[in-house]
Design an enzyme around this catalytic site. Sequence first.
Site, mmCIF file in Angstrom:
data_model
loop_
_atom_site.group_PDB
_atom_site.id
_atom_site.type_symbol
_atom_site.label_atom_id
_atom_site.label_comp_id
_atom_site.label_asym_id
_atom_site.label_seq_id
_atom_site.Cartn_x
_atom_site.Cartn_y
_atom_site.Cartn_z
ATOM 1 N N HIS A 58 -8.277 1.044 -4.255
ATOM 2 C CA HIS A 58 -9.216 0.776 -3.166
ATOM 3 C C HIS A 58 -9.926 2.088 -2.842
ATOM 4 C CE1 HIS A 58 -9.529 -0.195 1.459
ATOM 5 N NE2 HIS A 58 -10.712 -0.074 0.886
ATOM 6 N N HIS A 85 -1.068 -1.375 -4.345
ATOM 7 C CA HIS A 85 -2.350 -1.056 -3.698
ATOM 8 C C HIS A 85 -2.418 0.456 -3.501
ATOM 9 C CE1 HIS A 85 -5.905 -2.091 -1.310
ATOM 10 N NE2 HIS A 85 -5.518 -1.168 -0.437
ATOM 11 N N MET A 137 -11.330 -6.038 4.914
ATOM 12 C CA MET A 137 -10.560 -5.128 5.755
ATOM 13 C C MET A 137 -10.292 -5.812 7.098
ATOM 14 S SD MET A 137 -10.078 -2.539 3.889
ATOM 15 C CE MET A 137 -9.091 -1.687 5.138
ATOM 16 N N SER A 158 0.864 -1.189 0.000
ATOM 17 C CA SER A 158 0.000 0.000 0.000
ATOM 18 C C SER A 158 0.894 1.230 0.000
ATOM 19 C CB SER A 158 -0.879 0.013 1.251
ATOM 20 O OG SER A 158 -1.380 1.319 1.425
ATOM 21 N N ASP A 191 -4.662 3.544 -2.120
ATOM 22 C CA ASP A 191 -5.752 3.865 -1.186
ATOM 23 C C ASP A 191 -6.307 5.266 -1.425
ATOM 24 O OD1 ASP A 191 -6.009 1.549 0.554
ATOM 25 O OD2 ASP A 191 -3.973 2.017 1.211
ATOM 26 N N MET A 241 -8.951 8.018 -0.232
ATOM 27 C CA MET A 241 -9.783 8.417 0.914
ATOM 28 C C MET A 241 -10.290 9.829 0.688
ATOM 29 S SD MET A 241 -7.516 6.975 4.056
ATOM 30 C CE MET A 241 -6.690 5.388 3.979
ATOM 31 N N ASP A 270 -6.516 -6.605 3.897
ATOM 32 C CA ASP A 270 -5.908 -5.270 3.977
ATOM 33 C C ASP A 270 -5.976 -4.731 5.401
ATOM 34 O OD1 ASP A 270 -5.076 -2.667 3.534
ATOM 35 O OD2 ASP A 270 -6.777 -2.104 2.275
ATOM 36 N N MET A 280 -12.190 4.355 -0.848
ATOM 37 C CA MET A 280 -12.863 4.576 0.437
ATOM 38 C C MET A 280 -13.537 5.928 0.306
ATOM 39 S SD MET A 280 -9.742 3.134 2.766
ATOM 40 C CE MET A 280 -8.599 3.262 1.397
HETATM 41 C C1 DX5 Z 1 -6.404 1.429 5.441
HETATM 42 C C2 DX5 Z 1 -5.889 1.138 4.041
HETATM 43 C C3 DX5 Z 1 -4.764 0.176 4.015
HETATM 44 C C4 DX5 Z 1 -3.523 0.612 4.742
HETATM 45 C C5 DX5 Z 1 -2.774 -0.584 5.191
HETATM 46 O O1 DX5 Z 1 -7.558 2.188 5.357
HETATM 47 O O2 DX5 Z 1 -6.935 0.622 3.233
HETATM 48 O O3 DX5 Z 1 -4.463 -0.211 2.668
HETATM 49 O O4 DX5 Z 1 -2.679 1.411 3.963
HETATM 50 O O5 DX5 Z 1 -1.678 -0.173 5.932
HETATM 51 P P1 DX5 Z 1 -0.968 -1.114 6.988
HETATM 52 O O6 DX5 Z 1 -0.422 -2.282 6.215
HETATM 53 O O7 DX5 Z 1 0.077 -0.239 7.555
HETATM 54 O O8 DX5 Z 1 -2.010 -1.549 7.980
HETATM 55 ZN ZN ZN Z 2 -6.460 -0.324 1.256
#
Ligand code: DX5
Ligand code: ZN
Length: 227
Positions: A70, A36, A141, A11, A38, A40, A179, A72
């Site tokens: 991903h 990956h 998750m 990620s 992310d 947000m 994840d 969110m």
């Molecule tokens: C959390 C993200 C993850 C996050 C994982 O909301 O979706 O992808 O980056 O990070 P680690 O591996 O540090 O938990």
């Molecule tokens: Zn993620």
Amino acid sequence: MKQFPDLIAPSILAADFARLGEETTNVLAAGADIIHFDVMDNHFVPNLTIGPMVCQALRNHGIKADIDVHLMVRPVERLIEDFAEAGASYITFHPEGCDHIDRALQRIRDLGLKSGLVFNPATPLHYLDHVLDRLDMILLMSVNPGFGGQSFIESTLPKIEMAREKIDASSLPIRLEVDGGVKIDNIGKIAKAGADTFVAGSAIFSSDDYAATISALKAAIVRAQAI
Ligand code: DX5
Ligand code: ZN
């Protein structure tokens, strides 16, 4: 029975954003399989990260590996088009962020991408019941989304087993991704429960040697599955 080779998906949330192209290149050279990404929105989750322009910038930088977006965010729909244009490979989203799940999944595939649904720790798997044939990925998750560096929630393990049973019973080619809080010391049991795609942010990017960490993650998967 897993159908696919195991994939390590760093990620980039945990990467140095000021050097994102270089960090992404380095982690792939160190043995990562997919990236990956992310997204947000400070609305669906209490944090704000990166969008389609950054995905496009990674492609322009020369990143050829699959980019696993991903989402969110809420709403999901219009970002699907934007990420397809920006070079995403997978788009996964949370059912709570979308009013028309079936249509959004169809749209992702119509645009030639792989589609997936993401389940928060407390979100039941019944969202899968009527759309399994529209999915290329199920993402579970193992932390509450919003931040990297959180601890793995143990109740994810039986949920991984349940999702694996559903995939196997369907015989459909669907990846099972996990994840949040994935580390060298727990990735074995996550693999054993049935996951085949492993997101790891802080475990990789906080380490001094990405190649050594990715090899250790892969070795732990192989070890756990040999038992
Ligand atoms: C959390 C993200 C993850 C996050 C994982 O909301 O979706 O992808 O980056 O990070 P680690 O591996 O540090 O938990
Ligand atoms: Zn993620």
